[in-house]
Motif scaffolding. Structure first.
Motif, mmCIF file in Angstrom:
data_model
loop_
_atom_site.group_PDB
_atom_site.id
_atom_site.type_symbol
_atom_site.label_atom_id
_atom_site.label_comp_id
_atom_site.label_asym_id
_atom_site.label_seq_id
_atom_site.Cartn_x
_atom_site.Cartn_y
_atom_site.Cartn_z
ATOM 1 N N ASP A 46 -36.466 -22.779 -28.198
ATOM 2 C CA ASP A 46 -35.093 -22.801 -28.729
ATOM 3 C C ASP A 46 -34.994 -23.704 -29.949
ATOM 4 O OD1 ASP A 46 -34.302 -21.056 -26.748
ATOM 5 O OD2 ASP A 46 -33.359 -22.613 -25.503
ATOM 6 N N GLU A 47 -35.688 -24.845 -29.921
ATOM 7 C CA GLU A 47 -35.648 -25.776 -31.057
ATOM 8 C C GLU A 47 -36.180 -25.118 -32.320
ATOM 9 O OE1 GLU A 47 -34.942 -29.049 -33.357
ATOM 10 O OE2 GLU A 47 -34.255 -28.664 -31.335
ATOM 11 N N PHE A 48 -37.296 -24.424 -32.204
ATOM 12 C CA PHE A 48 -37.882 -23.807 -33.389
ATOM 13 C C PHE A 48 -37.167 -22.514 -33.773
ATOM 14 C CE2 PHE A 48 -41.378 -26.537 -31.968
ATOM 15 C CZ PHE A 48 -41.495 -27.291 -33.124
ATOM 16 N N SER A 49 -36.401 -21.942 -32.869
ATOM 17 C CA SER A 49 -35.624 -20.745 -33.178
ATOM 18 C C SER A 49 -34.329 -21.105 -33.889
ATOM 19 C CB SER A 49 -35.286 -19.976 -31.900
ATOM 20 O OG SER A 49 -36.460 -19.567 -31.256
ATOM 21 N N HIS A 50 -33.803 -22.299 -33.653
ATOM 22 C CA HIS A 50 -32.538 -22.817 -34.193
ATOM 23 C C HIS A 50 -31.385 -21.831 -34.049
ATOM 24 C CE1 HIS A 50 -29.645 -25.227 -36.154
ATOM 25 N NE2 HIS A 50 -29.431 -24.314 -37.065
ATOM 26 N N LEU A 51 -30.795 -21.823 -32.871
ATOM 27 C CA LEU A 51 -29.586 -21.055 -32.643
ATOM 28 C C LEU A 51 -28.441 -21.804 -33.321
ATOM 29 C CD1 LEU A 51 -30.103 -20.328 -28.854
ATOM 30 C CD2 LEU A 51 -30.524 -18.798 -30.782
ATOM 31 N N ARG A 52 -27.818 -21.202 -34.294
ATOM 32 C CA ARG A 52 -26.779 -21.867 -35.063
ATOM 33 C C ARG A 52 -25.422 -21.377 -34.611
ATOM 34 N NH1 ARG A 52 -26.393 -22.011 -41.628
ATOM 35 N NH2 ARG A 52 -26.957 -19.835 -41.377
ATOM 36 N N GLY A 53 -24.582 -22.307 -34.145
ATOM 37 C CA GLY A 53 -23.230 -21.952 -33.730
ATOM 38 C C GLY A 53 -22.356 -21.693 -34.939
ATOM 39 N N VAL A 54 -21.644 -20.565 -34.935
ATOM 40 C CA VAL A 54 -20.723 -20.211 -36.014
ATOM 41 C C VAL A 54 -19.392 -19.852 -35.387
ATOM 42 C CG1 VAL A 54 -20.236 -18.607 -37.907
ATOM 43 C CG2 VAL A 54 -22.588 -19.343 -37.475
ATOM 44 N N MET A 55 -18.323 -20.486 -35.841
ATOM 45 C CA MET A 55 -16.990 -20.201 -35.323
ATOM 46 C C MET A 55 -16.104 -19.722 -36.468
ATOM 47 S SD MET A 55 -14.363 -22.846 -33.557
ATOM 48 C CE MET A 55 -12.643 -22.679 -33.909
ATOM 49 N N TYR A 56 -15.441 -18.586 -36.281
ATOM 50 C CA TYR A 56 -14.483 -18.079 -37.247
ATOM 51 C C TYR A 56 -13.082 -18.341 -36.720
ATOM 52 C CZ TYR A 56 -18.141 -15.593 -39.718
ATOM 53 O OH TYR A 56 -19.263 -15.286 -40.431
ATOM 54 N N ARG A 57 -12.205 -18.763 -37.599
ATOM 55 C CA ARG A 57 -10.833 -19.049 -37.202
ATOM 56 C C ARG A 57 -9.909 -18.529 -38.282
ATOM 57 N NH1 ARG A 57 -7.126 -23.129 -37.638
ATOM 58 N NH2 ARG A 57 -5.865 -23.450 -35.798
ATOM 59 N N ALA A 58 -8.840 -17.885 -37.879
ATOM 60 C CA ALA A 58 -7.861 -17.385 -38.841
ATOM 61 C C ALA A 58 -7.228 -18.565 -39.580
ATOM 62 C CB ALA A 58 -6.780 -16.581 -38.131
ATOM 63 N N ALA A 59 -7.006 -18.401 -40.864
ATOM 64 C CA ALA A 59 -6.436 -19.484 -41.669
ATOM 65 C C ALA A 59 -4.913 -19.433 -41.716
ATOM 66 C CB ALA A 59 -7.005 -19.419 -43.084
ATOM 67 N N TRP A 60 -4.305 -18.412 -41.169
ATOM 68 C CA TRP A 60 -2.853 -18.264 -41.292
ATOM 69 C C TRP A 60 -2.071 -19.165 -40.354
ATOM 70 C CZ3 TRP A 60 -0.574 -16.679 -36.806
ATOM 71 C CH2 TRP A 60 -1.374 -16.032 -35.885
ATOM 72 N N LEU A 61 -2.703 -19.676 -39.297
ATOM 73 C CA LEU A 61 -2.000 -20.544 -38.356
ATOM 74 C C LEU A 61 -2.647 -21.924 -38.361
ATOM 75 C CD1 LEU A 61 0.108 -20.917 -36.114
ATOM 76 C CD2 LEU A 61 -1.612 -20.164 -34.498
ATOM 77 N N ASP A 62 -1.934 -22.886 -38.881
ATOM 78 C CA ASP A 62 -2.447 -24.247 -38.936
ATOM 79 C C ASP A 62 -1.327 -25.165 -38.470
ATOM 80 O OD1 ASP A 62 -4.239 -26.248 -39.338
ATOM 81 O OD2 ASP A 62 -3.892 -26.409 -41.489
ATOM 82 N N LEU A 63 -1.373 -25.540 -37.185
ATOM 83 C CA LEU A 63 -0.282 -26.302 -36.580
ATOM 84 C C LEU A 63 -0.195 -27.716 -37.154
ATOM 85 C CD1 LEU A 63 -0.834 -25.225 -32.878
ATOM 86 C CD2 LEU A 63 0.850 -24.341 -34.501
ATOM 87 N N PRO A 64 1.003 -28.180 -37.450
ATOM 88 C CA PRO A 64 1.167 -29.531 -38.006
ATOM 89 C C PRO A 64 0.790 -30.624 -37.016
ATOM 90 C CG PRO A 64 3.311 -28.531 -37.553
ATOM 91 C CD PRO A 64 2.273 -27.467 -37.339
ATOM 92 N N GLN A 65 0.712 -30.321 -35.722
ATOM 93 C CA GLN A 65 0.351 -31.324 -34.721
ATOM 94 C C GLN A 65 -1.079 -31.832 -34.912
ATOM 95 O OE1 GLN A 65 1.853 -28.475 -34.064
ATOM 96 N NE2 GLN A 65 3.701 -28.930 -32.939
ATOM 97 N N ARG A 66 -1.885 -31.121 -35.678
ATOM 98 C CA ARG A 66 -3.269 -31.534 -35.919
ATOM 99 C C ARG A 66 -3.372 -32.702 -36.889
ATOM 100 N NH1 ARG A 66 -6.801 -26.759 -37.846
ATOM 101 N NH2 ARG A 66 -8.274 -28.479 -37.849
ATOM 102 N N TYR A 67 -2.289 -33.013 -37.590
ATOM 103 C CA TYR A 67 -2.357 -33.983 -38.676
ATOM 104 C C TYR A 67 -1.455 -35.183 -38.398
ATOM 105 C CZ TYR A 67 -4.376 -29.858 -40.753
ATOM 106 O OH TYR A 67 -5.158 -28.768 -40.981
ATOM 107 N N PRO A 68 -1.818 -36.370 -38.940
ATOM 108 C CA PRO A 68 -0.991 -37.574 -38.758
ATOM 109 C C PRO A 68 0.384 -37.377 -39.376
ATOM 110 C CG PRO A 68 -3.138 -38.132 -39.713
ATOM 111 C CD PRO A 68 -3.026 -36.637 -39.694
ATOM 112 N N PRO A 69 1.371 -38.127 -38.929
ATOM 113 C CA PRO A 69 1.311 -39.124 -37.859
ATOM 114 C C PRO A 69 1.290 -38.439 -36.488
ATOM 115 C CG PRO A 69 3.549 -38.982 -38.682
ATOM 116 C CD PRO A 69 2.703 -38.063 -39.538
#
Length: 126
Positions: A68-91
């Protein structure tokens, strides 16, 4: 692409854009995990491998781990950009912090451990 390939392989790569452009960048670079149209959330997904390659990686070896180490399974996550909740950001409010705690810590602990931790906190640990 040239900037990423000119340096050390990054532990994570964050790409913002359309799927086709992201796939082109992913196919022409080498990195640890990749998150498209978001940052950091790929780390919280227990179904994606996380780790680096080269200087940013921590090696594993023997048997399947080495393969597995030499195969390097790379995690890729796709997320829609249209929804970005303000709760993710300060304050951050207390409610936002509790929500993040449930999202990040919740899936990592088995239900029995969460109950035990909750009882220990509620009981005051006297």
């Amino acid at each position: 692409v040239e900037h990423v390939n000119a340096g050390e392989k990054p532990l994570a790569m964050y790409i913002f854009g359309k799927r086709g452009a992201a796939e082109e960048i992913i196919s022409r670079t080498s990195s640890g995990g990749v998150c498209v149209n978001d940052t950091v959330y790929h780390i919280t997904n227990p179904h994606l491998p996380f780790g680096g390659v080269g200087g940013s990686g921590v090696g594993r070896y023997h048997g399947k781990f080495g393969f597995d180490e030499f195969s390097h399974l790379r995690g890729v996550m796709y997320r829609a950009a249209w929804l970005d909740l303000p709760q993710r950001y300060p304050p951050y409010t207390e409610a936002n912090l509790r929500m993040f705690e449930r999202l990040i810590v919740g899936p990592m602990l088995p239900p029995g451990a969460k109950l035990a931790l909750g009882a220990g906190v509620a009981g005051g640990g006297g």
